[in-house]
Design an enzyme around this catalytic site. Structure first.
Site, PDB file in Angstrom:
ATOM      1  N   LYS A 216       0.837  -1.211   0.000  1.00 41.20           N
ATOM      2  CA  LYS A 216       0.000   0.000   0.000  1.00 41.20           C
ATOM      3  C   LYS A 216       0.873   1.263   0.000  1.00 41.20           C
ATOM      4  CE  LYS A 216      -3.308   2.858   0.273  1.00 41.20           C
ATOM      5  NZ  LYS A 216      -4.161   3.148  -0.855  1.00 41.20           N
ATOM      6  N   CYS A 270      -3.883  10.804   1.320  1.00 40.79           N
ATOM      7  CA  CYS A 270      -3.069   9.616   1.029  1.00 40.79           C
ATOM      8  C   CYS A 270      -1.688   9.967   0.475  1.00 40.79           C
ATOM      9  CB  CYS A 270      -3.812   8.735   0.030  1.00 40.79           C
ATOM     10  SG  CYS A 270      -5.334   8.075   0.710  1.00 40.79           S
TER      11      CYS A 270
HETATM   12  N1  LIG Z   1      -9.853   8.631   1.519  1.00 41.62           N
HETATM   13  C1  LIG Z   1      -9.226   7.843   0.654  1.00 41.62           C
HETATM   14  O1  LIG Z   1      -9.318   8.061  -0.559  1.00 41.62           O
HETATM   15  C2  LIG Z   1      -8.376   6.665   1.113  1.00 41.62           C
HETATM   16  C3  LIG Z   1      -7.971   5.708   0.171  1.00 41.62           C
HETATM   17  C4  LIG Z   1      -7.247   4.611   0.601  1.00 41.62           C
HETATM   18  C5  LIG Z   1      -6.904   4.499   1.958  1.00 41.62           C
HETATM   19  N2  LIG Z   1      -7.299   5.449   2.855  1.00 41.62           N
HETATM   20  C6  LIG Z   1      -6.922   5.271   4.250  1.00 41.62           C
HETATM   21  O2  LIG Z   1      -8.074   4.875   4.995  1.00 41.62           O
HETATM   22  C7  LIG Z   1      -8.017   5.405   6.327  1.00 41.62           C
HETATM   23  C8  LIG Z   1      -9.276   6.191   6.611  1.00 41.62           C
HETATM   24  O3  LIG Z   1      -9.309   7.282   5.722  1.00 41.62           O
HETATM   25  P1  LIG Z   1     -10.629   8.148   5.501  1.00 41.62           P
HETATM   26  O4  LIG Z   1     -10.351   9.007   4.342  1.00 41.62           O
HETATM   27  O5  LIG Z   1     -11.836   7.255   5.493  1.00 41.62           O
HETATM   28  O6  LIG Z   1     -10.621   9.006   6.867  1.00 41.62           O
HETATM   29  P2  LIG Z   1     -11.804   9.938   7.442  1.00 41.62           P
HETATM   30  O7  LIG Z   1     -11.148  10.946   8.290  1.00 41.62           O
HETATM   31  O8  LIG Z   1     -12.710  10.351   6.337  1.00 41.62           O
HETATM   32  O9  LIG Z   1     -12.653   8.945   8.365  1.00 41.62           O
HETATM   33  C9  LIG Z   1     -12.170   8.361   9.520  1.00 41.62           C
HETATM   34  C10 LIG Z   1     -13.305   8.265  10.520  1.00 41.62           C
HETATM   35  O10 LIG Z   1     -12.818   7.563  11.652  1.00 41.62           O
HETATM   36  C11 LIG Z   1     -13.428   8.124  12.807  1.00 41.62           C
HETATM   37  N3  LIG Z   1     -12.659   7.716  13.981  1.00 41.62           N
HETATM   38  C12 LIG Z   1     -11.480   8.173  14.449  1.00 41.62           C
HETATM   39  N4  LIG Z   1     -11.096   7.463  15.540  1.00 41.62           N
HETATM   40  C13 LIG Z   1     -12.046   6.540  15.762  1.00 41.62           C
HETATM   41  C14 LIG Z   1     -12.220   5.503  16.735  1.00 41.62           C
HETATM   42  N5  LIG Z   1     -11.308   5.291  17.683  1.00 41.62           N
HETATM   43  N6  LIG Z   1     -13.334   4.746  16.674  1.00 41.62           N
HETATM   44  C15 LIG Z   1     -14.270   4.964  15.716  1.00 41.62           C
HETATM   45  N7  LIG Z   1     -14.153   5.911  14.762  1.00 41.62           N
HETATM   46  C16 LIG Z   1     -13.056   6.686  14.776  1.00 41.62           C
HETATM   47  C17 LIG Z   1     -13.422   9.608  12.524  1.00 41.62           C
HETATM   48  O11 LIG Z   1     -14.376  10.285  13.329  1.00 41.62           O
HETATM   49  C18 LIG Z   1     -13.772   9.636  11.036  1.00 41.62           C
HETATM   50  O12 LIG Z   1     -15.168   9.751  10.810  1.00 41.62           O
HETATM   51  C19 LIG Z   1      -6.732   6.235   6.386  1.00 41.62           C
HETATM   52  O13 LIG Z   1      -5.687   5.461   6.888  1.00 41.62           O
HETATM   53  C20 LIG Z   1      -6.470   6.556   4.934  1.00 41.62           C
HETATM   54  O14 LIG Z   1      -5.100   6.800   4.690  1.00 41.62           O
HETATM   55  C21 LIG Z   1      -8.046   6.522   2.462  1.00 41.62           C
END
Ligand SMILES: NC(=O)c1ccc[n+]([C@@H]2O[C@H](COP(=O)([O-])OP(=O)(O)OC[C@H]3O[C@@H](n4cnc5c(N)ncnc54)[C@H](O)[C@@H]3O)[C@@H](O)[C@H]2O)c1
Length: 418
Positions: A216, A270
Site C-alpha cells: 500500500k 493519502c
Molecule cells: N480517503 C481515501 O481516498 C483513502 C484511500 C485509501 C486508503 N485510505 C486510508 O483509509 C483510512 C481512513 O481514511 P478516511 O479518508 O476514510 O478518513 P476519514 O477521516 O474520512 O474517516 C475516519 C473516521 O474515523 C473516525 N474515527 C477516528 N477514531 C475513531 C475511533 N477510535 N473509533 C471509531 N471511529 C473513529 C473519525 O471520526 C472519522 O469519521 C486512512 O488510513 C487513509 O489513509 C483513504
C-alpha cells in the site's frame, strides 16, 4: 448479488469516513447486518437517518437502502460482531512518522467485545509492522485470547487489507478493484478472503500482513514520485518559457513514455502523507521518495510566487482562486495545495474571490474573513484582476476564452491549455 456466509452474520466497520462509510453501506447490501462505529456523534446520527456526511456518487442511494432495510445502523462504541474492519485516520506527527493513536484507540475499544473466531481487519494505510502491533494491543486488553503470531493460528484472526479506491468512483471500485489480503497467518488470510468475497468482484491476492502494508505504501509513493516528475517539468518549462502541457503531450507519444499532469502540488489524505511512513522508517534508503515529497511540497510555494508577481502589477488587486479541493470534482479539502495557496493569499491581505462549487461553506481559516468572498465562477472571473486555476474541476473548463484573455491568468492545472 447476495453471497451470504454463516461466518459473518454481523460485521462492524469502525471509522465511518471516506473509506468506512461506503464499505459499511456496500457490505450491508450483501447479507450481513452491519454495525458502523464512529466516535463522532454527528456522523452516527446522520448515518442513522440514512444520509452520508460527504458527497460521493451512488453512496446516498446505497446508504438509504441499507438503513431503510435495517441492515445498517451506527453507534459510538464497538458492539460484538463476527468481523471488525478498522478504517480510522492515520495522519502523521510533527516528525512525519505515523500517528497510530486512532488505530490503537479503535483496536483497544473493539478488543473489549471481541470473541474467539472473530477477525479484525485493518484497512487504514499504515507503516510496516502495524498489524503486528494490533495483535499486541488486543493481547494487552485480552490476555485470555491467543493471538496469531509468527504465522501460527490464534483464537482470533488479524489481517491487513488495504483500500485503494478512488474518490469519485468509490462505490464502483470497492467492488471491482483487485485487493491485497495480508493475514497474520494463513488461517487469517483465508478468513479475510471469505469476508471480502461477499462484495469484491476483483481478484483477492493473498500475502503476509507486512507485505500488504508495504504494498500500500509503495503504491502511493509510486504515484507521488511520478507526480513530482511532472511538477518538476512544469517548473523547468516555465524557466524556458515553454508550455509544459504541450511538451508532455508530445513526449507521451513515445510508446514507452507516460508522464502524468502537473498541478498546484499534491494533496489529500493519502499521497501527500503515506510516503512519509516509508521515508521516516527507512530514511537512508528512500532518497528518491524524499526528493519527490520535497518537489511536490514546494510546488504550491512556486505557484504562490507566480501569483504574487502578477498581483504586484495592480494597485488594489482582486484575485480569483478557482478550486479549493485537493483534486478535481470532489469536496475533500484535506492537505489541499489549492487551499494552502488561497489561505496564504488571504493571510497576505489580498482580496480573494474563492470559487469552490463542491463545498457550501468556506473552511476554517477562510470563513469569516473580510477579504475573502465565496463567489460563483462568472462573478469571480468578472471581478478579478488575476485568475488562478488551482483545481481542474470539470465545471471550470468552459470559461469563455475572450473573458480570460482580458485577465491576467495563471493556470496551474492545465485547464485551458486547449
Ligand atoms: N480517503 C481515501 O481516498 C483513502 C484511500 C485509501 C486508503 N485510505 C486510508 O483509509 C483510512 C481512513 O481514511 P478516511 O479518508 O476514510 O478518513 P476519514 O477521516 O474520512 O474517516 C475516519 C473516521 O474515523 C473516525 N474515527 C477516528 N477514531 C475513531 C475511533 N477510535 N473509533 C471509531 N471511529 C473513529 C473519525 O471520526 C472519522 O469519521 C486512512 O488510513 C487513509 O489513509 C483513504
Amino acid at each position: 448479488m447476495t453471497v451470504e456466509n454463516p461466518l459473518f452474520k454481523t460485521v462492524s466497520v469502525i471509522g465511518l469516513g471516506y473509506i468506512g462509510l461506503p464499505t459499511a453501506a456496500t457490505l450491508a447490501t450483501r447479507g450481513p447486518e452491519v454495525i458502523g462505529v464512529d466516535i463522532r456523534q454527528s456522523v452516527v446520527d446522520r448515518l442513522n437517518e440514512g444520509k452520508a456526511h460527504f458527497s460521493e456518487p451512488d453512496l446516498a442511494m446505497l446508504l438509504e437502502a441499507a438503513v431503510k432495510t435495517g441492515k445498517l445502523h451506527a453507534v459510538t462504541e464497538p458492539q460484538p460482531a463476527d468481523a471488525f474492519i478498522i478504517a480510522v485516520p492515520t495522519p502523521f506527527l510533527d516528525d512525519k512518522s505515523a500517528d497510530l493513536s486512532y488505530v490503537e484507540n479503535a483496536t483497544r475499544a473493539l478488543a473489549r467485545v471481541i470473541k474467539k473466531g472473530d477477525i479484525v481487519i485493518l484497512e487504514s494505510t499504515s507503516p510496516v509492522g502495524t498489524t503486528r502491533k494490533i495483535c499486541d494491543w488486543i493481547g494487552e486488553e485480552r490476555p485470555d485470547l491467543k493471538l496469531p503470531l509468527d504465522g501460527r493460528a490464534g483464537d482470533v484472526n488479524v489481517a491487513y487489507c488495504p483500500e485503494r479506491i478512488l474518490p469519485g468512483r468509490m462505490v464502483f471500485e470497492l467492488v471491482e478493484n483487485d485487493r491485497i489480503i495480508g493475514g497474520m497467518s494463513e488461517a487469517c488470510s483465508q478468513r479475510a478472503e471469505t469476508l471480502y468475497k461477499l462484495f469484491v468482484r476483483g481478484a483477492l491476492l493473498r500475502t503476509t500482513a507486512a507485505t500488504a502494508e508495504l504494498v500500500k505504501l509503495i503504491e502511493n509513493a509510486y504515484r507521488d514520485v511520478n507526480i513530482a516528475f511532472a511538477n518538476e517539468l512544469s517548473v523547468v518549462c516555465e524557466k524556458f518559457g515553454l508550455n509544459v502541457w504541450e511538451a508532455i503531450a508530445l513526449a507521451n507519444r513515445h510508446p514507452r513514455v507516460n508522464i502524468l499532469s502537473p498541478g498546484a502540488g499534491v494533496g489529500g489524505h493519502c499521497i501527500a502523507i503515506d510516503p512519509w511512513f516509508l521515508i521516516s522508517a527507512a530514511p537512508e534508503e528512500t532518497a528518491l521518495m524524499a526528493a519527490a515529497r520535497h518537489v511536490n511540497d514546494s510546488k504550491p510555494l512556486h505557484v504562490l510566487d507566480r501569483v504574487r508577481k502578477q498581483l504586484d502589477r495592480f494597485k488594489q488587486p482582486k484575485v480569483a482562486c478557482l478550486g479549493l479541493a485537493y483534486k478535481p470534482d470532489v469536496d475533500d479539502l484535506r492537505e489541499s495545495p489549492a487551499l494552502q495557496i488561497t489561505a496564504a493569499l488571504a493571510d497576505e491581505g489580498f482580496e480573494v474571490l474563492v470559487v469552490e462549487p463542491h463545498v457550501d461553506e468556506l473552511p476554517n481559516g477562510l470563513a469569516g474573513r473580510k477579504n475573502v468572498i465565496k463567489c460563483d465562477l462568472d462573478d469571480a472571473i468578472h471581478q478579478a484582476d488575476v485568475v488562478v486555476a488551482l483545481v481542474g474541476h470539470s465545471s471550470f473548463k468552459n470559461v469563455s476564452r475572450d473573458v480570460l484573455l482580458s485577465r491576467s491568468v495563471i493556470d496551474a492545472v492545465g485547464l485551458w491549455q486547449h
